[in-house]
Design a protein around this motif. Structure first.
Motif, PDB file in Angstrom:
ATOM      1  N   ALA A 254       0.855  -1.187   0.000  1.00 59.45           N
ATOM      2  CA  ALA A 254       0.000   0.000   0.000  1.00 59.45           C
ATOM      3  C   ALA A 254       0.892   1.238   0.000  1.00 59.45           C
ATOM      4  CB  ALA A 254      -0.901  -0.017   1.235  1.00 59.45           C
ATOM      5  N   TYR A 255       0.305   2.402  -0.315  1.00 59.72           N
ATOM      6  CA  TYR A 255       1.085   3.637  -0.448  1.00 59.72           C
ATOM      7  C   TYR A 255       0.406   4.796   0.271  1.00 59.72           C
ATOM      8  CZ  TYR A 255       3.030   0.911  -4.300  1.00 59.72           C
ATOM      9  OH  TYR A 255       3.596  -0.091  -5.052  1.00 59.72           O
ATOM     10  N   CYS A 256       1.241   5.650   0.850  1.00 55.15           N
ATOM     11  CA  CYS A 256       0.766   6.937   1.372  1.00 55.15           C
ATOM     12  C   CYS A 256       1.944   7.901   1.324  1.00 55.15           C
ATOM     13  CB  CYS A 256       0.217   6.800   2.793  1.00 55.15           C
ATOM     14  SG  CYS A 256       1.483   6.483   4.047  1.00 55.15           S
ATOM     15  N   SER A 257       1.698   9.160   1.639  1.00 56.51           N
ATOM     16  CA  SER A 257       2.779  10.138   1.636  1.00 56.51           C
ATOM     17  C   SER A 257       3.440  10.197   3.010  1.00 56.51           C
ATOM     18  CB  SER A 257       2.251  11.527   1.260  1.00 56.51           C
ATOM     19  OG  SER A 257       1.775  12.207   2.410  1.00 56.51           O
ATOM     20  N   SER A 258       4.574  10.838   3.068  1.00 59.52           N
ATOM     21  CA  SER A 258       5.286  11.010   4.338  1.00 59.52           C
ATOM     22  C   SER A 258       4.528  11.931   5.282  1.00 59.52           C
ATOM     23  CB  SER A 258       6.691  11.572   4.082  1.00 59.52           C
ATOM     24  OG  SER A 258       6.613  12.781   3.353  1.00 59.52           O
ATOM     25  N   GLU A 259       3.530  12.654   4.764  1.00 64.49           N
ATOM     26  CA  GLU A 259       2.715  13.547   5.591  1.00 64.49           C
ATOM     27  C   GLU A 259       1.393  12.908   6.012  1.00 64.49           C
ATOM     28  OE1 GLU A 259       3.854  16.400   6.748  1.00 64.49           O
ATOM     29  OE2 GLU A 259       5.714  16.040   5.641  1.00 64.49           O
ATOM     30  N   ALA A 260       1.116  11.692   5.560  1.00 62.97           N
ATOM     31  CA  ALA A 260      -0.140  11.032   5.933  1.00 62.97           C
ATOM     32  C   ALA A 260      -0.177  10.781   7.438  1.00 62.97           C
ATOM     33  CB  ALA A 260      -0.285   9.710   5.181  1.00 62.97           C
TER      34      ALA A 260
ATOM     35  N   ALA B 158      -2.826   1.069  10.545  1.00 58.34           N
ATOM     36  CA  ALA B 158      -3.753   0.174   9.835  1.00 58.34           C
ATOM     37  C   ALA B 158      -2.984  -0.874   9.037  1.00 58.34           C
ATOM     38  CB  ALA B 158      -4.655   0.986   8.914  1.00 58.34           C
ATOM     39  N   ALA B 159      -1.898  -0.454   8.384  1.00 56.32           N
ATOM     40  CA  ALA B 159      -1.086  -1.401   7.599  1.00 56.32           C
ATOM     41  C   ALA B 159      -0.450  -2.457   8.497  1.00 56.32           C
ATOM     42  CB  ALA B 159      -0.016  -0.643   6.820  1.00 56.32           C
ATOM     43  N   LYS B 160      -0.014  -2.044   9.676  1.00 60.03           N
ATOM     44  CA  LYS B 160       0.563  -3.004  10.620  1.00 60.03           C
ATOM     45  C   LYS B 160      -0.466  -4.041  11.048  1.00 60.03           C
ATOM     46  CE  LYS B 160       4.305  -0.291  12.678  1.00 60.03           C
ATOM     47  NZ  LYS B 160       4.864   0.277  13.937  1.00 60.03           N
ATOM     48  N   ILE B 161      -1.670  -3.570  11.360  1.00 55.78           N
ATOM     49  CA  ILE B 161      -2.721  -4.487  11.810  1.00 55.78           C
ATOM     50  C   ILE B 161      -3.122  -5.432  10.681  1.00 55.78           C
ATOM     51  CG2 ILE B 161      -5.081  -4.658  12.695  1.00 55.78           C
ATOM     52  CD1 ILE B 161      -4.640  -1.871  13.940  1.00 55.78           C
ATOM     53  N   CYS B 162      -3.181  -4.901   9.456  1.00 54.93           N
ATOM     54  CA  CYS B 162      -3.590  -5.707   8.299  1.00 54.93           C
ATOM     55  C   CYS B 162      -2.462  -6.564   7.734  1.00 54.93           C
ATOM     56  CB  CYS B 162      -4.140  -4.788   7.198  1.00 54.93           C
ATOM     57  SG  CYS B 162      -5.746  -4.065   7.579  1.00 54.93           S
ATOM     58  N   LEU B 163      -1.265  -6.425   8.292  1.00 47.87           N
ATOM     59  CA  LEU B 163      -0.109  -7.228   7.880  1.00 47.87           C
ATOM     60  C   LEU B 163       0.238  -7.031   6.403  1.00 47.87           C
ATOM     61  CD1 LEU B 163      -0.943 -10.558   9.766  1.00 47.87           C
ATOM     62  CD2 LEU B 163       0.541  -8.683  10.522  1.00 47.87           C
ATOM     63  N   VAL B 164       0.225  -5.766   5.967  1.00 51.86           N
ATOM     64  CA  VAL B 164       0.632  -5.460   4.596  1.00 51.86           C
ATOM     65  C   VAL B 164       1.762  -4.436   4.619  1.00 51.86           C
ATOM     66  CG1 VAL B 164      -1.626  -5.988   3.598  1.00 51.86           C
ATOM     67  CG2 VAL B 164      -1.120  -3.648   4.304  1.00 51.86           C
ATOM     68  N   LYS B 165       2.599  -4.490   3.608  1.00 51.17           N
ATOM     69  CA  LYS B 165       3.687  -3.526   3.494  1.00 51.17           C
ATOM     70  C   LYS B 165       3.118  -2.152   3.155  1.00 51.17           C
ATOM     71  CE  LYS B 165       7.148  -6.859   1.881  1.00 51.17           C
ATOM     72  NZ  LYS B 165       6.255  -8.050   1.935  1.00 51.17           N
ATOM     73  N   LEU B 166       3.722  -1.129   3.738  1.00 53.06           N
ATOM     74  CA  LEU B 166       3.334   0.248   3.437  1.00 53.06           C
ATOM     75  C   LEU B 166       4.540   0.992   2.918  1.00 53.06           C
ATOM     76  CD1 LEU B 166       1.134   2.480   3.568  1.00 53.06           C
ATOM     77  CD2 LEU B 166       2.050   3.055   5.838  1.00 53.06           C
ATOM     78  N   SER B 167       4.418   1.521   1.715  1.00 51.57           N
ATOM     79  CA  SER B 167       5.478   2.323   1.129  1.00 51.57           C
ATOM     80  C   SER B 167       5.154   3.795   1.363  1.00 51.57           C
ATOM     81  CB  SER B 167       5.600   2.029  -0.372  1.00 51.57           C
ATOM     82  OG  SER B 167       6.622   2.803  -0.944  1.00 51.57           O
ATOM     83  N   ILE B 168       5.988   4.472   2.129  1.00 55.00           N
ATOM     84  CA  ILE B 168       5.757   5.888   2.469  1.00 55.00           C
ATOM     85  C   ILE B 168       6.551   6.740   1.484  1.00 55.00           C
ATOM     86  CG2 ILE B 168       5.977   7.643   4.251  1.00 55.00           C
ATOM     87  CD1 ILE B 168       5.711   5.410   6.332  1.00 55.00           C
TER      88      ILE B 168
END
Length: 477
Positions: free
Chosen positions: A186-192, A199-209
């Motif tokens: 998943a993706y979000c900005s550094s300001e998100a 949420a990404a931690k709980i859902c066990l998915v990688k998050l690209s900031i």
């Protein structure tokens, strides 16, 4: 407590709260207590026998109130506004008094139906396309009230993950869900907001900031580069969280650039407009919504900037059936004979139990009207511009954000340590309360218009406190 005692004490409590609102400006913004103060003042164990209400209220005045940070204070400028108004308080009172648990239509029909109606009202007020609204012809969308923006970000990520795994299984039907999830990104900005990372931690998915531009916005080109890079590595891009009104500086990601990228790569686009979305009830602000037709889901917090008491976070999806698919559980004891015809909001979030939140939103919108709410938000935005100009006119200070809403980010020209000392000096005096953020590598002070009845007098007072503190700090050095 019997009925007549309740009648008397409830009236007394209303008087207590009205006096609090009238005199709040005479208090320090922040308390002077130290951590652990309350444990020293309250007995270690609960009382064996009932205590009189008068004693309880005396403890509220003498023990609880000294530890309150006054979010409704005229000189509270930290974080974001906290929604509170008399109509909303009355709605909360009625909701608690009715003690409705609206997990299904049958559990309390008016609770479910009013929520759907008032979410359509609010969606139209902020300019959402018809595809988000429950009753528009041909729409599969609809709105729901969640506890917070954190809950909104979590449940839409959960739904997006479900459909991504489902899509991957079409190519590999025997694969384990856990193995497939390990390739999701998943993706979000550094300001998100940090709730996206949680949420990404709980859902066990990688998050690209991803990095933002010079105005702290996530751009389409940055997203596409990241998606291409991750696909080459064998990852499965599936979700993008965009923000309208970031917590740090009020910046707005470029939805009109992100949307086509999400459509091209079949990714779920969620727009978190917890703060900034409230301003969209003013038509002149809707240029920031350009590209919203690409979004799969959207949330806004009326508790932040629309005078509605916490908790009340509004969320919409363009396909309620797709959204609910991973959340539907139907035990026999929750079945009812209208479930084929009516919404059951228990399928729209994690909790089964649901408060009658829509009452306070309904009361507030009706009591102020759209024009009244627009006037309130426009006043905050205009006052932010007044403060912005004071920063620009003073050679000791510099402006650090693009002022869209009611938030101004500024700093003294100098080191991060100097600005940290300035904020600490101001906050310890108790005349104002502000918080800091980090923009790039700079320590920046956030000044947010929070007081419901804010005026230019409050701006002048704040700027006087800030400049006096700056002068004293420089004189010491």
């Amino acid at each position: 407590m019997n009925v007549e005692e309740y009648r008397k004490h409830a009236k007394d409590l209303v008087d207590f709260m009205v006096d609090y609102y009238i005199n709040i400006g005479q208090r320090r913004v922040t308390p002077t207590v130290e951590p652990g103060y309350l444990r020293q003042l309250i007995p270690e164990s609960a009382p064996e026998e009932a205590e009189p209400w008068e004693k309880i209220m005396n403890d509220v005045k003498n023990i609880i109130m000294p530890g309150v940070t006054h979010w409704l204070h005229p000189h509270f400028h930290a974080f974001f506004p906290i929604g509170c108004s008399f109509p909303s308080l009355l709605g909360e009172f009625l909701s608690d008094g009715l003690a409705v648990n609206g997990f299904s239509w049958a559990a309390s029909p008016c609770c479910t139906e009013l929520e759907g109606i008032v979410l359509d009202w609010l969606g139209e007020m902020i300019g959402l396309p018809d595809q988000f609204l429950l009753t528009k012809p041909g729409s599969k969308g609809g709105g729901v009230l969640q506890i917070s923006a954190s809950d909104c970000n979590f449940v839409v990520l959960l739904a997006a993950r479900h459909h991504a795994v489902k899509a991957m299984k079409r190519n590999d039907p025997t694969a384990e869900d856990g193995a497939l999830m390990s390739s999701l990104v998943a993706y979000c900005s550094s300001e998100a907001h940090s709730c996206v990372e949680k949420a990404a931690k709980i859902c066990l998915v990688k998050l690209s900031i991803l990095k933002t531009d010079e105005k702290f916005r996530l751009r389409g080109s940055t997203l596409e580069e990241a998606v291409k890079r991750d696909k080459k590595k064998g990852y499965f891009p599936f979700f993008v969280a965009a923000t309208l009104g970031t917590t740090s500086c009020g910046s707005c990601d470029k939805i009109d650039e992100l949307g086509p990228i999400c459509e091209k790569y079949d990714m779920w686009l969620h727009v978190d407009a917890a703060y900034g979305g409230n301003a969209m009830i003013c038509p002149e602000m809707r240029y920031l919504l350009n590209g919203i037709e690409y979004a799969t889901s959207f949330n806004v917090n009326p508790t932040k900037w629309m005078l509605v008491c916490y908790d009340c976070s509004a969320m919409w999806v363009t396909d309620r059936y797709k959204f609910m698919e991973c959340l539907v559980v139907n035990p026999l004891y929750l079945a009812h004979d209208q479930q084929q015809l009516a919404l059951d909001y228990r399928h729209w979030g994690v909790p089964l139990s649901r408060r009658f939140r829509s009452l306070k939103l309904w009361f507030t919108i009706r009591s102020y009207g759209i024009r009244g709410l627009q006037q309130y938000i426009r006043n905050h935005m205009q006052l932010a511009k007044v403060f912005e100009q004071k920063v620009l006119d003073d050679p000791q200070f510099e402006l650090k954000n693009e002022v869209h809403f009611g938030l101004v980010c500024f700093r003294m020209k100098g080191s991060n340590k100097l600005n940290e000392e300035l904020l600490d000096f101001i906050n310890k005096a108790g005349e104002l309360y502000m918080v800091a953020t980090s923009l790039g590598k700079e320590y920046v002070i956030r000044y947010c218009i929070c007081y419901a009845d804010a005026s230019e007098q409050n701006i002048n007072y704040a700027w006087d406190v800030i400049t006096r503190a700056a002068s004293k700090l420089l004189a010491k050095k």
